[in-house]
Scaffold this motif. Structure first.
Motif, PDB file in Angstrom:
ATOM      1  N   ASN A  50       0.816  -1.232   0.000  1.00 16.85           N
ATOM      2  CA  ASN A  50       0.000   0.000   0.000  1.00 16.85           C
ATOM      3  C   ASN A  50       0.850   1.283   0.000  1.00 16.85           C
ATOM      4  O   ASN A  50       0.933   1.986   1.017  1.00 16.85           O
ATOM      5  CB  ASN A  50      -0.931  -0.005   1.214  1.00 16.85           C
ATOM      6  CG  ASN A  50      -1.840  -1.219   1.262  1.00 16.85           C
ATOM      7  OD1 ASN A  50      -1.759  -2.090   0.424  1.00 16.85           O
ATOM      8  ND2 ASN A  50      -2.701  -1.280   2.254  1.00 16.85           N
ATOM      9  N   ASP A 110      -0.868   3.301   4.785  1.00 17.39           N
ATOM     10  CA  ASP A 110      -1.647   3.612   3.579  1.00 17.39           C
ATOM     11  C   ASP A 110      -1.411   5.039   3.081  1.00 17.39           C
ATOM     12  O   ASP A 110      -2.372   5.820   2.888  1.00 17.39           O
ATOM     13  CB  ASP A 110      -3.143   3.357   3.818  1.00 17.39           C
ATOM     14  CG  ASP A 110      -3.432   1.894   4.126  1.00 17.39           C
ATOM     15  OD1 ASP A 110      -2.485   1.078   4.044  1.00 17.39           O
ATOM     16  OD2 ASP A 110      -4.583   1.555   4.448  1.00 17.39           O
ATOM     17  N   TYR A 246     -10.581  -7.389  -0.873  1.00 17.30           N
ATOM     18  CA  TYR A 246     -10.406  -6.039  -1.431  1.00 17.30           C
ATOM     19  C   TYR A 246     -10.152  -6.124  -2.931  1.00 17.30           C
ATOM     20  O   TYR A 246      -9.168  -6.736  -3.363  1.00 17.30           O
ATOM     21  CB  TYR A 246      -9.203  -5.356  -0.785  1.00 17.30           C
ATOM     22  CG  TYR A 246      -9.449  -4.828   0.605  1.00 17.30           C
ATOM     23  CD1 TYR A 246      -9.621  -5.696   1.677  1.00 17.30           C
ATOM     24  CD2 TYR A 246      -9.485  -3.456   0.848  1.00 17.30           C
ATOM     25  CE1 TYR A 246      -9.840  -5.202   2.961  1.00 17.30           C
ATOM     26  CE2 TYR A 246      -9.694  -2.963   2.135  1.00 17.30           C
ATOM     27  CZ  TYR A 246      -9.873  -3.846   3.185  1.00 17.30           C
ATOM     28  OH  TYR A 246     -10.084  -3.358   4.450  1.00 17.30           O
ATOM     29  N   VAL A 282      -2.262 -10.608   4.961  1.00 23.04           N
ATOM     30  CA  VAL A 282      -3.730 -10.584   4.903  1.00 23.04           C
ATOM     31  C   VAL A 282      -4.121 -11.042   3.499  1.00 23.04           C
ATOM     32  O   VAL A 282      -3.789 -10.384   2.511  1.00 23.04           O
ATOM     33  CB  VAL A 282      -4.298  -9.174   5.172  1.00 23.04           C
ATOM     34  CG1 VAL A 282      -5.820  -9.176   5.074  1.00 23.04           C
ATOM     35  CG2 VAL A 282      -3.865  -8.674   6.556  1.00 23.04           C
ATOM     36  N   PHE A 287      -5.092  -3.243  -3.297  1.00 23.34           N
ATOM     37  CA  PHE A 287      -5.335  -1.957  -2.627  1.00 23.34           C
ATOM     38  C   PHE A 287      -4.576  -0.848  -3.349  1.00 23.34           C
ATOM     39  O   PHE A 287      -3.412  -0.563  -3.050  1.00 23.34           O
ATOM     40  CB  PHE A 287      -4.870  -2.096  -1.173  1.00 23.34           C
ATOM     41  CG  PHE A 287      -5.380  -1.030  -0.238  1.00 23.34           C
ATOM     42  CD1 PHE A 287      -6.533  -1.224   0.505  1.00 23.34           C
ATOM     43  CD2 PHE A 287      -4.693   0.163  -0.077  1.00 23.34           C
ATOM     44  CE1 PHE A 287      -6.994  -0.252   1.389  1.00 23.34           C
ATOM     45  CE2 PHE A 287      -5.146   1.149   0.804  1.00 23.34           C
ATOM     46  CZ  PHE A 287      -6.294   0.932   1.536  1.00 23.34           C
TER      47      PHE A 287
HETATM   48  C1  BMA Z   1      -7.532  -1.885   5.734  1.00 23.06           C
HETATM   49  C2  BMA Z   1      -6.241  -1.113   5.819  1.00 23.06           C
HETATM   50  C3  BMA Z   1      -5.332  -1.509   4.675  1.00 23.06           C
HETATM   51  C4  BMA Z   1      -5.222  -3.003   4.495  1.00 23.06           C
HETATM   52  C5  BMA Z   1      -6.587  -3.641   4.507  1.00 23.06           C
HETATM   53  C6  BMA Z   1      -6.524  -5.146   4.456  1.00 23.06           C
HETATM   54  O1  BMA Z   1      -8.348  -1.614   6.844  1.00 23.06           O
HETATM   55  O2  BMA Z   1      -5.616  -1.398   7.038  1.00 23.06           O
HETATM   56  O3  BMA Z   1      -4.057  -1.032   4.974  1.00 23.06           O
HETATM   57  O4  BMA Z   1      -4.587  -3.272   3.280  1.00 23.06           O
HETATM   58  O5  BMA Z   1      -7.282  -3.256   5.658  1.00 23.06           O
HETATM   59  O6  BMA Z   1      -5.866  -5.663   5.585  1.00 23.06           O
END
Ligand code: BMA
Length: 341
Positions: A50, A110, A246, A282, A287
């Motif tokens: 990110n 981010d 995502y 994750v 993203f």
């Molecule tokens: C979101 C953020 C992002 C991350 C996403 C998946 O809330 O924290 O930075 O890529 O979750 O974990």
């Protein structure tokens, strides 16, 4: 059908690029050598993802989300000649307040990096008694002056427009909670001075009947000015029994009043399907945080985080993506209005 859409951005003849693979279906295609940043990129940092990049002095510079070995995310500077191979500084970015005293965020993630007039701005998610937006300014990538946090908590996904509109700075954001936020729409706010923010309006709702973006959405790359409106790459999230997924979508916002959505994609334009998107710290995360553009050729290079573990690069052209968005548009709620109920 091609449309000859133009970008009102600078020329960038050294933009990273690969042609669309033969037979590939879809308006956005991945760089074949992804991921461009791998695990353990520098000592003490486990993962970089990110992240946001801009052209700088004939080469490229970026602000990277680096998950340190203590698990805490901070922002690290990276430099590149080709925008693909990156060298990172080994210390996190040191921020100071307007008097020059240290003013470090407790954590930072981010980031978006946007040039407005003669300065570069970093917007990131910071700790402000909970998740909120942080804002810093640099003109030389040596001194980073942290400004007032734009909003009270909780908020994430701050994305600054690359020019003022009607004399004001313009910022997209997604009001949230301090956890993993199972809801959320994109809003827009204005400021004459980056201190006082107001004129808040709703921009885009999560998808009504598109499950890939049914939980929440959030801004991605800084909007790109085109002859058809502001081109926004954003993320949309769905909730599954195995966690959030995502994906990336795209929208065109009205050029003078970006709270009005002209068109947005019914379907995702990129969703986790490669190993580096499906598997990682994750799973199932694509993203977007930045895009490079070359006005002369219409080329666009999109930088996205993959599975909270890697940086991925993807390509499109302004003709291809704008045509796609218009042909695959769907109405969602009152997106087409100014958004002030
Ligand atoms: C979101 C953020 C992002 C991350 C996403 C998946 O809330 O924290 O930075 O890529 O979750 O974990």
């Amino acid at each position: 059908m091609m449309s000859n859409v133009t970008m009102l951005t600078e020329n960038l003849p050294n933009i990273p690029w690969q042609d669309k693979p033969e037979g590939y279906v879809g308006p956005v295609w991945r760089y074949s050598e992804n991921p461009i940043v791998n695990r353990n990129p520098i000592p003490g940092v486990a993962r970089i993802f990110n992240s946001a990049v801009v052209p700088y002095e004939g080469a490229f510079i970026g602000v990277f989300r680096a998950e340190q070995n203590d698990g805490v995310p901070h922002l690290y500077l990276g430099r590149s000649k080709d925008a693909i191979h990156w060298e990172f500084e080994t210390e996190k970015i040191k921020m100071v307040n307007e008097s020059g005293e240290p003013y470090m965020p407790r954590y930072a993630y981010d980031p978006r990096l946007v040039k407005v007039e003669d300065a570069y701005y970093i917007i990131w998610c910071t700790d402000f008694y909970g998740a909120a937006l942080g804002l810093a300014k640099t003109t030389d990538f040596k001194t980073f002056v942290r400004l007032d946090n734009p909003f009270i908590p909780f908020n994430r996904n701050g994305v600054l427009f690359p020019r003022k509109i009607g004399g004001n700075f313009v910022l997209l954001s997604r009001p949230s909670d301090s956890g993993h936020t199972p809801f959320g729409d994109i809003f827009v706010s204005e400021s004459p001075d980056l201190v006082y923010w107001g004129k808040h309006k709703h921009v885009m709702t999560k998808g009504y009947n598109q499950w890939w973006q049914s939980l929440k959405i959030g801004g991605g790359a800084a909007p790109i000015e085109t002859s058809e409106g502001w081109l926004l790459f954003y993320h949309g999230v769905t909730g599954t029994c195995n966690g959030y997924v995502y994906s990336m979508g795209a929208a065109l916002l009205d050029i003078d009043n970006p709270s009005i959505v002209k068109y947005r994609t019914k379907d995702f334009i990129l969703t986790p399907e490669k190993w580096y998107e499906e598997t990682g710290f994750v799973q199932n995360v694509v993203f977007p945080c930045a895009a490079l553009t070359d006005a002369a050729s219409g080329k666009i290079a999109i930088y996205y985080g993959a599975a909270d573990s890697y940086v991925g690069l993807a390509f499109t052209t302004v003709d291809e993506i704008v045509t796609y968005i218009k042909e695959h548009h769907t109405e969602n709620g009152d997106d087409g209005t100014i958004g002030i109920i």
